[in-house]
Design an enzyme around this catalytic site. Structure first.
Site: not given
Length: 309
Positions: A256-259
């Site tokens: 979920a890093a991009g989110d």
């Protein structure tokens, strides 16, 4: 609990999935069967993840989307409400809730297969029914896990209402329609998405800078190409392409890093931060998220990011 007692308002238009997550030593090859180590079922979907991130990182958030009339849908809705996210614009459709099948390897890389389910029932009419939710926002976030005609309707409505519009073009399989780009204030792809959108090879930071510049030249006001641990290349309106280095951390799971970056960036813009400050804050939030397992469980709070420095 979300730290969202500010006047900053973010509306997320997008997907909610139940993530079925397996950890294995490595990612399987075509036709190969591997023995996994662990299994977990957690709330996810780019829309849901970004909504939770924006809420935990300081914004008042509304979710516009669709879940199924099933146990997964009830759990997804309850998870958002636990974060004090307004779900008045979260409809219940006839299809099962969306699911994502995720494999995470020992190098913290992942592969994801998505079944849209009820996310495919978000239509332009859905957007029109909830125009008041868009009108109440300072920042509107969209992705590409709902039907394209619905994404375009959300972008156009948000632009007409004078909102700051963010598009995370994920998943991207090719260039965006030309009439979308003028509707977008911040186009935020990763390196794979930037390559698909621009038609350029993006294998290095220098490639990312070229892709960001090309996408801005094509019509997007501002372009941020995220490269994970290699930082962000930003082609901002009226400025040269700038590189922002990412904090160094030991990654456990990058799911979920991009989110987290998107949600943190939007929350900061909604609070009146400069673009540069919002990028730095979002990078710190994303760096913290990769030190933890899972999608939504990995997303930090505003106080954690502030303490991280």
């Amino acid at each position: 609990m979300a730290s969202n007692e500010t006047g900053a308002r973010v509306t997320v238009v997008g997907s909610l999935n139940m993530d079925l997550v397996v950890r294995s030593p490595r990612l399987p090859q075509p036709g190969e069967t591997l023995a996994g180590r662990t299994f977990a079922q957690v709330a996810g979907g780019k829309g849901g993840n970004q909504a939770v991130a924006a809420a935990r990182l300081g914004a008042q958030v509304s979710m516009l989307g669709c879940v199924g009339a099933d146990a997964n849908g009830a759990q997804l809705r309850a998870g958002l409400e636990a974060e004090r996210i307004d779900c008045a614009a979260l409809e219940t459709g006839g299809a099962p809730s969306g699911v994502a099948l995720i494999v995470v390897d020992d190098a913290s890389q992942n592969t994801i297969v998505i079944v849209a389910g009820s996310n495919g029932e978000v239509t332009p009419a859905t957007i029109a029914r909830h125009e008041a939710t868009l009108a109440a926002a300072d920042v509107v976030i969209c992705q590409l896990e709902t039907p394209p005609e619905s994404v375009r309707a959300a972008l156009a409505t948000a632009r007409r209402l004078g909102k700051t519009v963010i598009l995370n073009p994920a998943p991207a399989t090719g260039p965006l329609p030309a009439d979308w780009l003028p509707l977008i204030d911040y186009l935020i792809p990763n390196e794979l998405e930037a390559a698909a959108l621009s038609g350029l090879t993006v294998d290095s930071p220098e490639d990312a800078a070229r892709a960001a510049a090309a996408l801005r030249a094509a019509g997007a006001r501002n372009v941020l190409v995220t490269l994970g641990a290699r930082g962000v290349h930003a082609a901002l309106e009226g400025a040269a392409v700038m590189r922002y280095d990412a904090p160094r951390v030991e990654a456990v799971d990058t799911t979920a890093a991009g989110d987290t970056f998107i949600g943190g960036f939007a929350a900061q813009l909604a609070q009146g931060a400069t673009v540069e400050a919002a990028i730095h804050f979002a990078q710190r939030a994303a760096a913290l998220s990769v030190t933890r397992a899972g999608a939504q469980p990995s997303i930090p709070t505003r106080s954690e990011v502030d303490a991280f420095g």
